[in-house]
Write a protein that holds these residues in place. Sequence first.
Motif, PDB file in Angstrom:
ATOM      1  N   ASN A 140      11.211   4.178   6.976  1.00  0.00           N
ATOM      2  CA  ASN A 140      10.897   4.780   5.677  1.00  0.00           C
ATOM      3  C   ASN A 140      12.044   4.494   4.722  1.00  0.00           C
ATOM      4  N   LYS A 159       8.713   4.965  -2.608  1.00  0.00           N
ATOM      5  CA  LYS A 159       8.966   5.256  -1.202  1.00  0.00           C
ATOM      6  C   LYS A 159       7.948   4.483  -0.377  1.00  0.00           C
ATOM      7  N   SER A 161       6.762   3.085   3.557  1.00  0.00           N
ATOM      8  CA  SER A 161       6.817   3.232   5.012  1.00  0.00           C
ATOM      9  C   SER A 161       6.237   1.984   5.656  1.00  0.00           C
ATOM     10  N   ASP A 168       1.291  -0.545   6.699  1.00  0.00           N
ATOM     11  CA  ASP A 168       2.348  -0.051   5.822  1.00  0.00           C
ATOM     12  C   ASP A 168       1.751   0.774   4.689  1.00  0.00           C
ATOM     13  N   SER A 169       2.600   1.575   4.034  1.00  0.00           N
ATOM     14  CA  SER A 169       2.091   2.419   2.951  1.00  0.00           C
ATOM     15  C   SER A 169       3.137   2.643   1.879  1.00  0.00           C
ATOM     16  N   THR A 171       4.071   5.676  -0.514  1.00  0.00           N
ATOM     17  CA  THR A 171       3.739   7.098  -0.568  1.00  0.00           C
ATOM     18  C   THR A 171       4.005   7.743  -1.922  1.00  0.00           C
ATOM     19  N   SER A 172       4.934   7.183  -2.715  1.00  0.00           N
ATOM     20  CA  SER A 172       5.188   7.747  -4.045  1.00  0.00           C
ATOM     21  C   SER A 172       5.896   6.723  -4.912  1.00  0.00           C
ATOM     22  N   SER A 195      -2.701   2.992  -1.529  1.00  0.00           N
ATOM     23  CA  SER A 195      -1.579   3.667  -0.880  1.00  0.00           C
ATOM     24  C   SER A 195      -1.297   3.128   0.512  1.00  0.00           C
ATOM     25  N   LYS A 196      -2.323   2.622   1.196  1.00  0.00           N
ATOM     26  CA  LYS A 196      -2.135   2.155   2.569  1.00  0.00           C
ATOM     27  C   LYS A 196      -2.693   0.756   2.749  1.00  0.00           C
TER      28      LYS A 196
END
Length: 240
Positions: A140, A159, A161, A168-169, A171-172, A195-196
């Motif tokens: 992360n 952010k 991950s 992978d994603s 998140t913000s 997002s993902k």
Amino acid sequence: MTKFRMASKIIATLFLSSIFFFLCTHSSQASEKVEFTKEELQQQKDNFIELGIDEETAEILVQKVVNGELLDAQKESEVAKHEDELVIDTDLEEKYIEFEDGSRIQLSLEEEEKPLMTTYDYATGTVTNNSCTSGTGYRNCSVTARYNDGIWNIRFNAKVSTVQGGYDSITSISKQAVDAVLYNVTEKKFKILRSKETSSAAAKAEYTNQFTHKIGLYTVSRSLTLYAQKDKTFARLNYY
């Protein structure tokens, strides 16, 4: 007859008033003509020099921008000619793609930690790690996506991950910003579009702005897009 004379005077008065209004409006518009300040022109020149462009070339490029010309670094057709060079090389502290007119795109990395990308990623922007935590099979990170050609310095934080063997994603996203000395900038979109990651598409976040030449010669839109896919991240400037 008296009524005719009175009507003629009214028409003449209205005609003269309209001429006066037109002249005043034209004069006002002329007096409000936008011009670049010496400070703005110097700042733009300094931005070019910070990219390693020599002073003489920087002055020529500033004048082109003032005249309303897009530099080669800003043209999709010219960028496409350098597609094979548009990779992030983790072995180089500084890297710039130089175009025929002397303009450049920065692909330098501003960190010591190995970035979340490999040398074969096609990118016109950079992604740098601000901080990371990791565990078995995942990582992360707080990252900054950036595009910089000395004219437009576009960036935002995210952010991300990454999951080994998984999806992978993003998140913000936050802290979007643009430096564009000779342009007025209007934000159009700042959004996580996917997002993902999926089996066929990257996780994606986009920061879109409208750039209007301060003298009003033209307006263009550009999007800085951050991608997360196959355990890596990369950024590109898109022309829409």
